[in-house]
Design a protein around this motif. Structure first.
Motif, PDB file in Angstrom:
ATOM      1  N   TRP A 295       0.801  -1.235   0.000  1.00  0.00           N
ATOM      2  CA  TRP A 295       0.000   0.000   0.000  1.00  0.00           C
ATOM      3  C   TRP A 295       0.828   1.277   0.000  1.00  0.00           C
ATOM      4  N   LEU A 296       1.977   1.312   0.709  1.00  0.00           N
ATOM      5  CA  LEU A 296       2.721   2.564   0.842  1.00  0.00           C
ATOM      6  C   LEU A 296       3.706   2.785  -0.291  1.00  0.00           C
ATOM      7  N   THR A 297       4.440   1.747  -0.653  1.00  0.00           N
ATOM      8  CA  THR A 297       5.483   1.915  -1.671  1.00  0.00           C
ATOM      9  C   THR A 297       4.946   2.441  -2.995  1.00  0.00           C
ATOM     10  N   PRO A 298       3.853   1.902  -3.545  1.00  0.00           N
ATOM     11  CA  PRO A 298       3.368   2.436  -4.822  1.00  0.00           C
ATOM     12  C   PRO A 298       3.043   3.928  -4.757  1.00  0.00           C
ATOM     13  N   ARG A 299       2.444   4.373  -3.648  1.00  0.00           N
ATOM     14  CA  ARG A 299       2.109   5.782  -3.513  1.00  0.00           C
ATOM     15  C   ARG A 299       3.373   6.638  -3.367  1.00  0.00           C
ATOM     16  N   ALA A 300       4.325   6.164  -2.572  1.00  0.00           N
ATOM     17  CA  ALA A 300       5.576   6.903  -2.406  1.00  0.00           C
ATOM     18  C   ALA A 300       6.349   6.985  -3.720  1.00  0.00           C
ATOM     19  N   PHE A 301       6.343   5.907  -4.476  1.00  0.00           N
ATOM     20  CA  PHE A 301       7.062   5.879  -5.757  1.00  0.00           C
ATOM     21  C   PHE A 301       6.414   6.845  -6.750  1.00  0.00           C
ATOM     22  N   ALA A 302       5.114   6.872  -6.789  1.00  0.00           N
ATOM     23  CA  ALA A 302       4.415   7.785  -7.703  1.00  0.00           C
ATOM     24  C   ALA A 302       4.714   9.244  -7.341  1.00  0.00           C
ATOM     25  N   LEU A 303       4.721   9.545  -6.043  1.00  0.00           N
ATOM     26  CA  LEU A 303       5.027  10.913  -5.616  1.00  0.00           C
ATOM     27  C   LEU A 303       6.471  11.268  -5.921  1.00  0.00           C
ATOM     28  N   PHE A 304       7.381  10.324  -5.702  1.00  0.00           N
ATOM     29  CA  PHE A 304       8.798  10.580  -5.953  1.00  0.00           C
ATOM     30  C   PHE A 304       9.033  10.897  -7.421  1.00  0.00           C
ATOM     31  N   LYS A 305       8.363  10.184  -8.307  1.00  0.00           N
ATOM     32  CA  LYS A 305       8.541  10.421  -9.743  1.00  0.00           C
ATOM     33  C   LYS A 305       8.072  11.812 -10.139  1.00  0.00           C
ATOM     34  N   LYS A 306       7.137  12.367  -9.373  1.00  0.00           N
ATOM     35  CA  LYS A 306       6.646  13.705  -9.691  1.00  0.00           C
ATOM     36  C   LYS A 306       7.594  14.808  -9.206  1.00  0.00           C
TER      37      LYS A 306
ATOM     38  N   LEU B 227      17.109   7.679  -7.903  1.00  0.00           N
ATOM     39  CA  LEU B 227      16.893   8.232  -9.239  1.00  0.00           C
ATOM     40  C   LEU B 227      17.020   7.149 -10.305  1.00  0.00           C
ATOM     41  N   ALA B 228      17.960   6.235 -10.108  1.00  0.00           N
ATOM     42  CA  ALA B 228      18.102   5.134 -11.064  1.00  0.00           C
ATOM     43  C   ALA B 228      16.851   4.253 -11.054  1.00  0.00           C
ATOM     44  N   ALA B 229      16.290   4.000  -9.871  1.00  0.00           N
ATOM     45  CA  ALA B 229      15.063   3.210  -9.783  1.00  0.00           C
ATOM     46  C   ALA B 229      13.918   3.925 -10.492  1.00  0.00           C
ATOM     47  N   LYS B 230      13.872   5.239 -10.351  1.00  0.00           N
ATOM     48  CA  LYS B 230      12.841   6.024 -11.048  1.00  0.00           C
ATOM     49  C   LYS B 230      13.002   5.889 -12.556  1.00  0.00           C
ATOM     50  N   ASP B 231      14.241   6.087 -13.026  1.00  0.00           N
ATOM     51  CA  ASP B 231      14.481   6.024 -14.471  1.00  0.00           C
ATOM     52  C   ASP B 231      14.179   4.637 -15.030  1.00  0.00           C
ATOM     53  N   ASN B 232      14.409   3.605 -14.227  1.00  0.00           N
ATOM     54  CA  ASN B 232      14.154   2.233 -14.682  1.00  0.00           C
ATOM     55  C   ASN B 232      12.745   1.754 -14.345  1.00  0.00           C
ATOM     56  N   ASN B 233      11.965   2.620 -13.681  1.00  0.00           N
ATOM     57  CA  ASN B 233      10.606   2.284 -13.240  1.00  0.00           C
ATOM     58  C   ASN B 233      10.595   0.976 -12.439  1.00  0.00           C
ATOM     59  N   ASP B 234      11.596   0.871 -11.544  1.00  0.00           N
ATOM     60  CA  ASP B 234      11.795  -0.350 -10.750  1.00  0.00           C
ATOM     61  C   ASP B 234      11.278  -0.105  -9.336  1.00  0.00           C
ATOM     62  N   GLU B 235      10.033  -0.457  -9.104  1.00  0.00           N
ATOM     63  CA  GLU B 235       9.398  -0.189  -7.813  1.00  0.00           C
ATOM     64  C   GLU B 235      10.043  -0.980  -6.682  1.00  0.00           C
ATOM     65  N   LYS B 236      10.435  -2.220  -6.956  1.00  0.00           N
ATOM     66  CA  LYS B 236      11.053  -3.037  -5.906  1.00  0.00           C
ATOM     67  C   LYS B 236      12.384  -2.445  -5.457  1.00  0.00           C
ATOM     68  N   ALA B 237      13.216  -2.029  -6.433  1.00  0.00           N
ATOM     69  CA  ALA B 237      14.494  -1.404  -6.085  1.00  0.00           C
ATOM     70  C   ALA B 237      14.260  -0.102  -5.331  1.00  0.00           C
ATOM     71  N   PHE B 238      13.247   0.647  -5.741  1.00  0.00           N
ATOM     72  CA  PHE B 238      12.929   1.898  -5.047  1.00  0.00           C
ATOM     73  C   PHE B 238      12.531   1.619  -3.606  1.00  0.00           C
ATOM     74  N   ASP B 239      11.705   0.610  -3.400  1.00  0.00           N
ATOM     75  CA  ASP B 239      11.263   0.279  -2.037  1.00  0.00           C
ATOM     76  C   ASP B 239      12.454  -0.017  -1.138  1.00  0.00           C
ATOM     77  N   ASP B 240      13.381  -0.802  -1.634  1.00  0.00           N
ATOM     78  CA  ASP B 240      14.542  -1.175  -0.827  1.00  0.00           C
ATOM     79  C   ASP B 240      15.387   0.046  -0.475  1.00  0.00           C
ATOM     80  N   VAL B 241      15.673   0.888  -1.487  1.00  0.00           N
ATOM     81  CA  VAL B 241      16.554   2.031  -1.262  1.00  0.00           C
ATOM     82  C   VAL B 241      15.848   3.119  -0.465  1.00  0.00           C
ATOM     83  N   PHE B 242      14.596   3.387  -0.802  1.00  0.00           N
ATOM     84  CA  PHE B 242      13.885   4.500  -0.181  1.00  0.00           C
ATOM     85  C   PHE B 242      13.745   4.301   1.323  1.00  0.00           C
ATOM     86  N   PHE B 243      13.427   3.072   1.747  1.00  0.00           N
ATOM     87  CA  PHE B 243      13.207   2.868   3.170  1.00  0.00           C
ATOM     88  C   PHE B 243      14.514   2.693   3.940  1.00  0.00           C
TER      89      PHE B 243
END
Length: 816
Positions: free
Chosen positions: A69-80, A525-541
């Motif tokens: 529930w949280l990661t998808p929303r955080a990832f969408a906001l981060f991309k913006k 930023l690399a996770a954003k550019d690659n649209n890699d939600e799993k990598a973003f979750d790991d790094v962001f938290f």
């Protein structure tokens, strides 16, 4: 009371978990345990608070819960909100390496990473070159002569520089160069900084230019032809980058190279038609080979489908048809060789591209990779050398110059700038030496190079300003005797070149460091550019854990609790702990600024500048600590060490305070203030007693003064240039004896034992000799001593019409 005790213990336990970045599970366990204790022994509200905290931590901190529930929303906001990194910015970010600057960003610097590469000093050959060839070179030129009389170095000095391969310090031995270490290059430039024109003339060919570009990127044929000729001075290089419309923003080059066919050496070949206009190019008026940066286009597709190939670097002989070179600019202070280069429809073969046609369009990468090293050597070394010279001259002058019957060095108003000069010199020497040592150990310190370029050239300007102030009339009067004025007026040049200081401070230091040095942002930023939600979750938290950890470390260390464990002696320990504390505060504030401002942070240059100031002062403080840790301190060095670290940590805290006053999101700023400065500001400017001791140490014959001036030219040479620092050193060795005689004669005058009309010191000494107050040995000593003092205090004067270049414009002020 039980509730309060449990609450405090729970907070302490949570802060311990956060400080160690132990993760969500230990925090949940702490809250559950204390929640149960509170349920059994204390208040229900604390139980509820702790259980709710445990649930929230589990929902956010445990991957199996948050990813749904949280990661998808955080990832969408981060991309913006995440900043967009342009291609040229990406190249700059990829250039260089991350070292201690990255440790500072973590908020928990590992001092082992800093201390592991110990400075081993220069080789015997390098030290001999500094002590012999460098002293010979600097003694062959007089500042007034080269700046005013001839606007050039003497011909015999140019020949000496070429013969001894000063222009080939970075060129490998197999091509005939010296292949000096970065530390040796720095030492050479510090020694030559006694004459700015000499330092610049040697520094530039060994910094960003054809030599370095060829060594790193040239073809074998280019290396074999040019490098031996550059090493022994048969070729004098320059590099044309900046122009009327492209200064610090070098990526906006309007100069073009169009791929086409043309004639070269009687044959039709594929090449480039160049049109360019360059300004402020050092050594251009005398260069025999010109390195040139331009934008390369292939409109007809002669090389392939790509039309805009990007910035490219080429090497062009001076006599190439269509190129205009030879005119000069007039740099303020010291008119070193600097001038424009123009070209109209200049045709060159593709072979002239540095690295061959395969390197077409790679010029920006080549330039920023070279700058990541060169920018932390040339100008910072010159600044460190100038600061050392300021110590030697200002300290010597203020001791022998007497006012109100006392050396002006004993006046507190003079002692303050003297102490500042000494500290700026010590900081600059430490930062240059230790950063050069990093280069010698394989690093390419891109962010530290920007720090050193900005901070040390500003220190150079400040030190020379202070030196001018304490000299008074001696150095505001130009002439051959003025050993300071020309260098002072020329210090503005270092502020503007290799990236203007305003831009470097407000955009580069933190702007590049925030992405390049931060342990997680580049990965996010690399996770954003690659649209890699799993990598973003790991790094962001993990990033979130760092934020909480820095908040806990900054808060507890500001309260004096849980100070960092540092591997330094008792003199240095508190300062290293101060660096660790502010590292946590800096990391927290950097994340807060990036989070609340997002991509707008690029435009909030004052916010970025203050974060850059924190990073820069922490970096320089670390270099001073490493220098102290590795070197053998001399008597009195602890005073300049403590003054320097106190000043740097004061500046760090001042930048933090100003940042919090101006951070746009005020609730966040207030929360940050409560965390990072809960007890207010702690680090104040150095105290007066320390200032007095340090000023006296640099204005008398002490081991500390000798160590501070060691990198600059402090001995007599065998050329026409008389060294003022060497003369002051001689006077200071005799100062204690002279001061005793001054006091003896002063007492006699106060008692009326000397004629009242004997006002000049020389007259008083002669009168005291006649009255048998001084003996033969004393009067002989004082005659010579006072003669030398007066010679150092005297300024130049000129014939009435000597200053006018056009004698026909002179007004007759004495008509018959």
């Amino acid at each position: 009371m039980t509730t309060l005790i449990l609450f405090v213990l729970a907070i302490a336990a949570l802060l311990t978990v956060m400080r160690r970045e132990a993760g969500a599970k230990p925090a949940i366990i702490v809250m559950v345990v204390f929640g149960l204790l509170s349920w059994i022994f204390a208040s229900g509200w604390l139980t509820l608070l702790l259980f709710l905290g445990a649930i929230a931590t589990a929902a956010i901190g445990l991957p199996q819960f948050r990813r749904s529930w949280l990661t998808p929303r955080a990832f969408a906001l981060f991309k913006k909100v995440a900043p967009k990194v342009s291609a040229t910015e990406q190249v700059a970010l990829d250039a260089g390496t991350v070292g201690w600057d990255g440790d500072i960003f973590t908020g928990r610097p590992d001092w082992h990473n800093l201390l592991i590469n110990r400075n081993t000093g220069l080789t015997e050959e390098e030290q001999a070159f500094v002590d012999n060839q460098c002293v010979k070179a600097v003694s062959m030129c007089n500042s007034w002569d080269v700046a005013v009389e001839r606007a050039d170095l003497p011909a015999e000095l140019w020949e000496f520089l070429k013969k001894e391969k000063f222009l080939g310090m970075i060129i490998p031995r197999k091509y005939g160069g010296l292949e000096f270490s970065a530390k040796a290059q720095s030492a050479v430039l510090q020694r030559l900084a006694a004459n700015e024109m000499l330092m610049v003339s040697v520094g530039v060919p060994n910094s960003l230019g054809p030599g370095e570009l060829l060594v790193k990127y040239g073809t074998d044929q280019q290396k074999d032809h040019y490098l031996p000729r550059l090493a022994d001075g048969r070729e004098v290089p320059c590099f044309g980058l900046t122009g009327p419309r492209a200064g610090s923003d070098a990526t906006s080059l309007p100069d073009t190279g169009i791929v086409c066919k043309g004639e070269y050496n009687g044959e039709e070949v594929l090449g480039l038609k160049l049109n360019f206009e360059k300004r402020w190019i050092t050594l251009a008026p005398i260069a025999t080979v010109v390195g040139l940066a331009f934008r390369m286009f292939d409109p007809d597709g002669l090389l392939g489908e790509e039309k805009d190939l990007g910035i490219t670097c080429a090497l062009i002989p001076r006599d190439t048809d269509g190129m205009e070179v030879g005119r000069r600019h007039w740099p303020i202070g010291t008119p070193f060789m600097n001038g424009p280069i123009k070209g109209k429809d200049v045709f060159i073969p593709l072979d002239f591209i540095i690295g061959g046609k395969e390197m077409a369009g790679q010029g920006w990468r080549m330039l920023v990779e070279c700058l990541s090293v060169g920018r932390c050597i040339t100008l910072p070394s010159g600044a460190a050398g100038a600061a050392a010279a300021a110590v030697g001259m200002a300290g010597g002058f203020t001791r022998v110059r007497r006012q109100f019957n006392t050396p002006v060095a004993e006046m507190e108003g003079v002692q303050e700038p003297l102490a500042r000069i000494a500290a700026q010199c010590y900081i600059a020497q430490s930062a240059v030496l230790q950063t050069a040592n990093m280069v010698d150990n394989g690093e390419k310190p891109a962010v530290p190079s920007a720090i050193l370029k900005y901070q040390l050239t500003e220190m150079q300007r400040a030190a020379l300003t202070d030196a001018m102030d304490v000299h008074g009339g001696k150095t505001v009067t130009l002439g051959p005797r003025n050993y300071l004025g020309i260098g002072y007026s020329g210090s503005a040049v270092s502020i503007t070149v290799e990236g203007a200081n305003i831009m470097t401070r407000s955009l580069m230091i933190f702007g590049q460091g925030a992405i390049r040095c931060h342990p997680y942002v580049l990965k996010e930023l690399a996770a954003k550019d690659n649209n890699d939600e799993k990598a973003f979750d790991d790094v962001f938290f993990r990033h979130a854990g760092l934020v909480f950890g820095n908040a806990a470390r900054a808060f507890t260390q500001a309260l004096g609790v849980g100070r960092a464990d540092v591997p330094f002696d008792s003199t240095a320990r508190r300062y290293a702990q101060g660096v660790a504390r502010f590292s946590a505060a800096f990391g927290l504030c950097a994340d807060a600024a990036m989070t609340t401002l997002g991509s707008k942070l690029k435009m909030r240059e004052l916010v970025s500048a203050r974060l850059g100031d924190m990073l820069a002062n922490l970096y320089m403080a670390s270099m001073v600590l490493k220098h102290w840790h590795e070197s053998q301190p001399v008597e009195g060095e602890s005073e300049v060490f403590e003054y320097s670290l106190t000043l740097l940590l004061h500046r760090t805290e001042h930048a933090l305070d100003e940042l919090l006053q101006n951070l746009p999101n005020r609730p966040v700023a207030m929360a940050l203030r409560a965390i990072t400065l809960p007890l207010g500001r702690h680090w104040h400017k150095p105290q007066d007693e320390l200032t007095r001791r340090l000023a006296r140490a640099m204005s008398t014959d002490t081991p500390l003064r000798a160590k501070l001036i060691r990198p600059t030219w402090h001995s007599e040479g065998d050329g026409p240039q008389e060294n003022p620092i060497a003369r002051y050193n001689t006077l200071l060795k005799d100062y204690e004896r002279a001061e005793g005689i001054y006091r003896k004669v002063g007492k006699a005058a106060a008692k009326g034992e000397l004629p009242m009309e004997a006002l000049h010191p020389e007259e008083q000494f002669e009168a005291a000799y006649k009255a048998e107050i001084l003996d033969e040995e004393e009067i002989t000593f004082m005659r010579k001593y006072e003669e030398d003092v007066l010679d150092m205090l005297t300024v130049d004067d000129f014939p009435f019409d000597a200053l006018a270049r056009d004698k026909s414009t002179l007004v007759d002020h004495n008509p018959a």
